[in-house]
Design a protein around this motif. Structure first.
Motif, short mmCIF file in Angstrom:
data_model
loop_
_atom_site.label_atom_id
_atom_site.label_comp_id
_atom_site.label_asym_id
_atom_site.label_seq_id
_atom_site.Cartn_x
_atom_site.Cartn_y
_atom_site.Cartn_z
N PHE A 1 0.83 -1.20 0.00
CA PHE A 1 0.00 0.00 0.00
C PHE A 1 0.87 1.25 0.00
N TRP A 2 1.84 1.31 0.91
CA TRP A 2 2.70 2.51 0.99
C TRP A 2 3.50 2.71 -0.28
N ILE A 3 4.01 1.62 -0.86
CA ILE A 3 4.80 1.75 -2.08
C ILE A 3 3.91 2.20 -3.24
N SER A 4 2.67 1.70 -3.29
CA SER A 4 1.74 2.13 -4.33
C SER A 4 1.41 3.61 -4.19
N VAL A 5 1.19 4.05 -2.95
CA VAL A 5 0.86 5.47 -2.72
C VAL A 5 2.02 6.37 -3.14
N THR A 6 3.23 6.01 -2.73
CA THR A 6 4.38 6.86 -3.06
C THR A 6 4.65 6.87 -4.56
N SER A 7 4.32 5.79 -5.26
CA SER A 7 4.51 5.74 -6.71
C SER A 7 3.45 6.57 -7.43
N LEU A 8 2.20 6.46 -6.98
CA LEU A 8 1.12 7.21 -7.62
C LEU A 8 1.20 8.71 -7.35
N ALA A 9 1.86 9.09 -6.25
CA ALA A 9 1.98 10.51 -5.91
C ALA A 9 3.29 11.10 -6.40
N PRO B 1 5.70 13.25 -8.45
CA PRO B 1 5.38 14.50 -9.17
C PRO B 1 5.13 14.32 -10.66
N LYS B 2 5.73 13.30 -11.27
CA LYS B 2 5.48 13.05 -12.70
C LYS B 2 4.00 12.84 -12.97
N CYS B 3 3.30 12.24 -11.99
CA CYS B 3 1.88 11.92 -12.19
C CYS B 3 1.01 13.17 -12.30
N VAL B 4 1.48 14.29 -11.75
CA VAL B 4 0.75 15.56 -11.93
C VAL B 4 0.66 15.89 -13.41
N PHE B 5 1.75 15.62 -14.15
CA PHE B 5 1.84 15.96 -15.57
C PHE B 5 1.21 14.90 -16.46
N THR B 6 1.29 13.63 -16.05
CA THR B 6 0.87 12.54 -16.91
C THR B 6 -0.52 11.97 -16.60
N HIS C 1 7.11 15.16 -3.30
CA HIS C 1 5.84 14.44 -3.46
C HIS C 1 4.70 15.20 -2.78
N CYS C 2 4.94 15.64 -1.56
CA CYS C 2 3.89 16.33 -0.79
C CYS C 2 3.67 17.75 -1.30
N MET C 3 4.75 18.47 -1.55
CA MET C 3 4.65 19.87 -1.94
C MET C 3 4.02 20.04 -3.33
N ILE C 4 4.52 19.30 -4.31
CA ILE C 4 4.05 19.47 -5.69
C ILE C 4 2.64 18.91 -5.86
N PRO D 1 17.70 16.69 -9.75
CA PRO D 1 17.08 18.01 -9.85
C PRO D 1 16.85 18.50 -11.28
N PHE D 2 17.82 18.28 -12.18
CA PHE D 2 17.65 18.78 -13.54
C PHE D 2 16.66 17.95 -14.35
N ALA D 3 16.30 16.78 -13.87
CA ALA D 3 15.20 16.05 -14.50
C ALA D 3 13.90 16.82 -14.29
N SER D 4 13.74 17.38 -13.08
CA SER D 4 12.56 18.20 -12.80
C SER D 4 12.57 19.47 -13.63
N ILE D 5 13.74 20.10 -13.77
CA ILE D 5 13.84 21.33 -14.55
C ILE D 5 13.48 21.07 -16.01
N SER D 6 13.97 19.98 -16.58
CA SER D 6 13.64 19.66 -17.97
C SER D 6 12.15 19.37 -18.13
N ARG D 7 11.56 18.75 -17.12
CA ARG D 7 10.12 18.47 -17.15
C ARG D 7 9.31 19.76 -17.10
N ASP D 8 9.73 20.68 -16.24
CA ASP D 8 8.99 21.94 -16.07
C ASP D 8 9.10 22.83 -17.30
N THR D 9 10.31 22.96 -17.85
CA THR D 9 10.47 23.80 -19.03
C THR D 9 9.77 23.19 -20.24
N GLY D 10 9.83 21.86 -20.36
CA GLY D 10 9.12 21.20 -21.44
C GLY D 10 7.62 21.39 -21.34
#
Length: 342
Positions: free
Chosen positions: A25-33, A35-40, A114-117, A247-256
């Motif tokens: 359950f915990w692993i599923s929650v952390t995977s579903l939450a 930040p990539k899931c916000v975009f996808t 995960h919590c903030m975004i 960190p730069f994976a997040s930056i590339s995601r945001d700029t894209g």
């Protein structure tokens, strides 16, 4: 801070000592939450519920993720899976902790992304659902149900991050509070300007400011990649280290994504191309499938090439959701007949 970190380690031990079925359950929650899931996931679903809400979810998601990266660069937050060893606690006291494939995050730990975004990006969706519930019911329970679900979700996400040793409790609390404040504050400031130029400028501003901050920190003699080295050193399984946690994976995601919003603003459906409820549902399902396929396609191992591919995927996603797939659904479904045609 050592006493705060030690208390966090003991709390994580207590969570991991819980019933075995809770682990999945915990692993599923952390995977579903993630930040990539916000975009996808969250963005496509919100967009086909309400266009303005969908754009707000994506915009707040990318802005809050950029802010999260900046905060992590300057707050130097430790992560439990490496701190327990680096601090010497594991040698001094008995510590029974396990790592998981989702444990080995490579960026600094404070505040929890995960919590903030997730908390920030879901705020406009929760607000919209609360307004919808208020219009259709007088029950206080029904009216408060979207916000209650939001609080319970963030609580579960926070506990899951502690369980997998990605964050300490104080980092989770900081992420939840920061995310809620950002969601509330940014909700009324979703760009009204729907032009390619505006979003391209926004994406460039996010990218250039990140590069400048990164350079300034290095110039000041600060080892900005310290967390990557510690994660690599103490991760139980090297295959669990992922480029998309840097960190730069997040930056590339945001700029894209910012560019993707600009592309979406440059295209429009044909006149009269509004979707009925069934077409919205079909478009949402198609979008979820298409985006998952897009993100599983092309996974280069070269770091620079990976960043470029990641940027491309998140740039093309909003265009798929807002234009290509709805147009496809409209072309495959018969036109709606006017009730006065006969």
């Amino acid at each position: 801070m050592d006493s705060l970190h030690t208390a966090g380690i003991r709390f994580a031990e207590a969570l991991q000592a819980g019933p075995p079925w809770l682990e999945k359950f915990w692993i599923s929650v952390t995977s579903l939450a993630d930040p990539k899931c916000v975009f996808t996931i969250c963005f496509p679903l919100a967009y086909f519920l309400d266009r303005k809400v969908g754009v707000s979810v994506l915009w707040i998601g990318l802005v809050s993720e950029w802010l999260n990266v900046v905060l992590k660069w300057f707050l130097f937050g430790e992560r439990p899976f490496w701190w327990v060893h680096e601090s010497g606690l594991a040698r001094k006291q008995l510590v029974t902790l396990r790592q998981f494939p989702v444990s080995c995050e490579t960026g600094p730990g404070s505040p929890s992304g995960h919590c903030m975004i997730t908390g920030a990006a879901l705020w406009p969706l929760v607000t919209a659902l609360t307004a919808l519930a208020s219009r259709h019911s007088r029950s206080l329970v029904v009216k408060l149900s979207p916000f209650s679900a939001y609080v319970l979700l963030l609580l579960a996400v926070g506990l899951s991050r502690i369980f997998v040793l990605a964050h300490f409790p104080h980092q989770v609390v900081g992420g939840i509070l920061t995310g809620a404040v950002l969601g509330w504050g940014l909700q009324g400031h979703t760009p009204a300007t729907r032009t390619l130029g505006f979003f391209v400028a926004a994406g460039l501003a996010l990218l250039l400011s990140s590069l400048v901050l990164h350079s300034l920190v290095i110039t000041a003699g600060i080892d900005i990649d310290w967390s990557i080295r510690l994660a690599t050193k103490w991760c139980s399984n090297p295959s669990w280290l992922r480029l998309d946690t840097r960190p730069f994976a997040s930056i590339s995601r945001d700029t894209g994504s910012a560019l993707g919003l600009g592309l979406a603003a440059s295209f429009s459906l044909p006149r009269g191309g509004r979707l009925d409820p069934w077409q919205r549902l079909a478009s949402a399902l198609l979008a979820l499938v298409a985006i998952q396929v897009l993100h599983r396609f092309l996974q280069p191992t070269d770091v620079t090439l990976w960043y470029g591919t990641n940027f491309f995927k998140y740039a093309i996603g909003p265009w798929l959701v807002t234009f290509l797939l709805p147009r496809l659904v409209l072309s495959l479904t018969p036109p709606r007949r006017s009730p006065h045609t006969d």
